[in-house]
Design a protein around this motif. Structure first.
Motif, short mmCIF file in Angstrom:
data_model
loop_
_atom_site.label_atom_id
_atom_site.label_comp_id
_atom_site.label_asym_id
_atom_site.label_seq_id
_atom_site.Cartn_x
_atom_site.Cartn_y
_atom_site.Cartn_z
N LEU A 1 48.42 -124.60 -70.75
CA LEU A 1 48.10 -125.62 -71.46
C LEU A 1 48.66 -127.15 -70.67
CD1 LEU A 1 48.18 -125.95 -75.18
CD2 LEU A 1 49.46 -127.70 -74.02
N ALA A 2 47.61 -127.77 -70.64
CA ALA A 2 48.20 -129.28 -69.83
C ALA A 2 48.04 -130.19 -70.84
CB ALA A 2 47.35 -129.18 -68.56
N ILE A 3 48.89 -131.50 -70.64
CA ILE A 3 48.63 -132.46 -71.61
C ILE A 3 48.68 -133.88 -70.51
CG2 ILE A 3 49.84 -134.02 -73.35
CD1 ILE A 3 51.19 -131.07 -74.37
N GLU A 4 47.53 -134.65 -71.01
CA GLU A 4 47.78 -135.88 -70.25
C GLU A 4 48.04 -136.95 -71.46
OE1 GLU A 4 47.76 -137.60 -67.65
OE2 GLU A 4 46.68 -139.64 -68.55
N SER A 5 48.95 -138.13 -71.24
CA SER A 5 49.19 -139.10 -71.94
C SER A 5 49.70 -140.26 -71.39
CB SER A 5 50.14 -138.57 -73.13
OG SER A 5 51.53 -138.34 -72.47
N SER A 6 49.49 -140.56 -70.08
CA SER A 6 50.01 -141.40 -69.42
C SER A 6 49.68 -142.91 -69.78
CB SER A 6 49.38 -141.45 -67.99
OG SER A 6 48.01 -141.58 -67.64
N LYS B 1 40.35 -121.68 -63.64
CA LYS B 1 39.12 -122.23 -64.24
C LYS B 1 39.49 -122.83 -65.47
CE LYS B 1 34.81 -120.65 -65.84
NZ LYS B 1 33.75 -119.32 -66.08
N ILE B 2 38.80 -124.16 -65.67
CA ILE B 2 39.15 -125.00 -66.87
C ILE B 2 38.15 -124.41 -67.88
CG2 ILE B 2 38.85 -127.36 -67.74
CD1 ILE B 2 41.23 -126.99 -65.58
N THR B 3 38.77 -124.17 -68.98
CA THR B 3 37.91 -123.46 -70.17
C THR B 3 37.96 -124.58 -71.27
OG1 THR B 3 40.01 -122.18 -70.85
CG2 THR B 3 38.44 -120.87 -69.50
N ALA B 4 38.78 -125.50 -71.28
CA ALA B 4 38.54 -126.36 -72.26
C ALA B 4 39.17 -127.87 -71.70
CB ALA B 4 39.33 -126.10 -73.39
N ASN B 5 38.57 -129.06 -71.98
CA ASN B 5 38.99 -130.41 -71.74
C ASN B 5 38.58 -131.06 -72.73
OD1 ASN B 5 40.31 -132.19 -70.02
ND2 ASN B 5 38.23 -132.61 -69.19
N VAL B 6 39.56 -131.47 -73.69
CA VAL B 6 39.44 -132.38 -74.95
C VAL B 6 40.14 -133.82 -74.68
CG1 VAL B 6 39.85 -132.59 -77.10
CG2 VAL B 6 39.31 -130.19 -76.45
N ILE B 7 39.36 -134.75 -74.90
CA ILE B 7 40.06 -136.14 -74.53
C ILE B 7 39.78 -136.97 -75.92
CG2 ILE B 7 39.76 -138.20 -73.30
CD1 ILE B 7 38.45 -136.66 -71.15
N CYS C 1 36.80 -138.28 -63.55
CA CYS C 1 37.28 -139.43 -62.74
C CYS C 1 38.43 -140.27 -63.61
CB CYS C 1 35.86 -140.12 -62.65
SG CYS C 1 34.87 -139.88 -61.19
N THR C 2 37.89 -140.55 -64.78
CA THR C 2 39.16 -141.00 -65.64
C THR C 2 40.33 -140.11 -66.10
OG1 THR C 2 37.52 -140.74 -67.57
CG2 THR C 2 37.47 -142.78 -66.35
N ASP C 3 41.14 -140.70 -66.73
CA ASP C 3 42.35 -139.67 -67.04
C ASP C 3 41.83 -138.79 -67.91
OD1 ASP C 3 43.73 -141.51 -65.71
OD2 ASP C 3 44.75 -142.53 -67.60
N ASN C 4 42.20 -137.47 -67.91
CA ASN C 4 41.86 -136.19 -68.19
C ASN C 4 42.74 -135.18 -68.05
OD1 ASN C 4 40.35 -134.24 -66.23
ND2 ASN C 4 40.19 -136.41 -65.57
N ALA C 5 42.98 -134.24 -68.97
CA ALA C 5 43.97 -133.17 -68.66
C ALA C 5 43.55 -131.81 -67.89
CB ALA C 5 44.40 -132.48 -70.05
N ALA C 6 42.28 -131.94 -67.47
CA ALA C 6 41.75 -130.93 -66.48
C ALA C 6 42.26 -130.92 -65.26
CB ALA C 6 40.09 -130.90 -66.45
N MET C 7 42.43 -132.06 -64.78
CA MET C 7 43.13 -132.59 -63.54
C MET C 7 44.52 -132.19 -63.62
SD MET C 7 43.16 -136.48 -63.24
CE MET C 7 44.54 -137.56 -64.25
N ILE C 8 45.34 -132.26 -64.59
CA ILE C 8 46.63 -131.79 -64.70
C ILE C 8 46.65 -130.43 -64.88
CG2 ILE C 8 48.74 -132.16 -66.45
CD1 ILE C 8 47.67 -134.77 -65.14
N ALA C 9 45.99 -129.83 -65.59
CA ALA C 9 45.99 -128.18 -65.59
C ALA C 9 45.56 -127.57 -64.25
CB ALA C 9 44.99 -127.53 -66.49
#
Length: 333
Positions: free
Chosen positions: A5-10, A23-29, A300-308
């Motif tokens: 589980l990955a969190i992006e809040s920069s 494999k990314i199975t969810a990416n909520v923004i 491209c924009t900030d997202n947690a999938a890239m963190i995951a």
């Protein structure tokens, strides 16, 4: 198997992603529209909205991935760079979640994650490759040697390219966020209508402060002659500004690629969504015989999938951090 589980809040997006063995199975923004009223991100407001968004966004990500929280194997988060108050919300929640379920913590460098977003989908670059990472806060040419070994070979000495787009939009009284608005108008204009100062910087570094000043003085001079200049020439102004910024970015990237002998080329960061940059890179790839990699718009924009994705490789290396880890507004690359 690893479920992360990955969190992006920069900054001002609250995002949570789930990766299942890479494999990314969810990416909520969840975006924060409140900042449109102020023409830019207000840090205190951003951190407060993160607090409101974090729980429902996590719940939605778990639902989308069809994962129970007890199935999660590790918790990842953006440690920095970013707005300290915003980072603090994500880091604190990640630590609490991990502590409650006795899970390992993975700290991710936001800029590394932008680069590793290229490994979410196919085709994937092969090492070594060059990545032009361009956003509102950063402009870098990075030599990527492996998933964990990256070297900045060029960077901005002052302002970022994304800031040049945003400041231009502000000068033109375009609504926030300004960069995408400049891109939209540029599609309708003549990119050769106007010329602006091109910075003369050594090596692979960039500078955009002088360019921004050039645009400002140009607009002021034209408005003295014609008070309706912006309204009458908006598309051409945007097209010319975008053309100049893209050429500045790609000229240094081309120089680095030639001198370092690398033909695997990628772009990342929020400005990599810009249509002019994408088109310019594709044209240069044909001329220089490059293999290029451009992430999907959602990465491209900030997202947690890239963190995951970044966390997936750290998990393989068992690269974990302790509960006393703190967010960093500025972080070593």
């Amino acid at each position: 198997m690893s479920i992360i589980l990955a969190i992006e809040s920069s900054c001002d997006e609250t995002s949570v992603a789930i990766s299942n063995n890479g494999k990314i199975t969810a990416n909520v923004i969840a975006n924060q529209t409140i900042h449109q009223n102020y023409g830019g991100v207000i840090p205190e407001l951003a951190s407060r909205v993160h607090q409101q968004n974090i729980v429902p966004v996590i719940q939605q990500a778990l639902l989308d991935a069809k994962v129970n929280k007890k199935e999660v194997n590790a918790v990842a988060f953006t440690r920095g760079p970013g707005l300290l108050g915003s980072l603090l919300v994500g880091v604190s929640f990640a630590k609490a979640f991990a502590l409650a379920l006795n899970l390992p913590l993975i700290a991710v460098n936001h800029m590394h994650a932008h680069i590793l977003a290229h490994f979410i989908d196919d085709p994937k670059p092969t090492f070594p490759f060059l990545c032009l990472t361009v956003s509102g806060g950063h402009t870098q040419i990075v030599l990527v040697k492996s998933y964990s070994v990256m070297e900045i070979v060029g960077e901005t000495l002052d302002d970022a390219a994304g800031e040049a787009f945003d400041k231009t939009a502000k000068i033109l009284s375009l609504p926030y966020p300004g960069g995408p608005m400049v891109d939209q108008h540029a599609k309708l204009g003549n990119p050769l209508a106007y010329k602006f100062a091109i910075p003369q910087i050594k090596d692979y570094n960039y500078s955009f402060s002088g360019f921004k000043t050039s645009v400002l003085y140009f607009i002021r001079a034209k408005e003295k002659q014609n008070s309706n200049f912006i309204a009458e020439n908006l598309d051409d102004i945007c097209a010319s500004v975008q053309h100049s910024i893209v050429n500045i970015l790609l000229a240094k990237l081309n120089k680095a690629a030639k001198e370092l002998g690398i033909s695997e080329i990628a772009i990342a960061g929020g400005v990599s969504a810009n249509s002019g940059l994408r088109a310019g890179l594709q044209k240069m790839a044909i001329q220089e015989d490059w293999r290029i990699y451009i992430p999907a718009f959602e990465y491209c924009t900030d997202n947690a999938a890239m963190i995951a994705m970044a966390a997936h490789y750290k998990y393989i290396d068992q690269d974990f951090v302790q509960q006393d880890v703190a967010p960093l507004s500025r972080m070593e690359f």
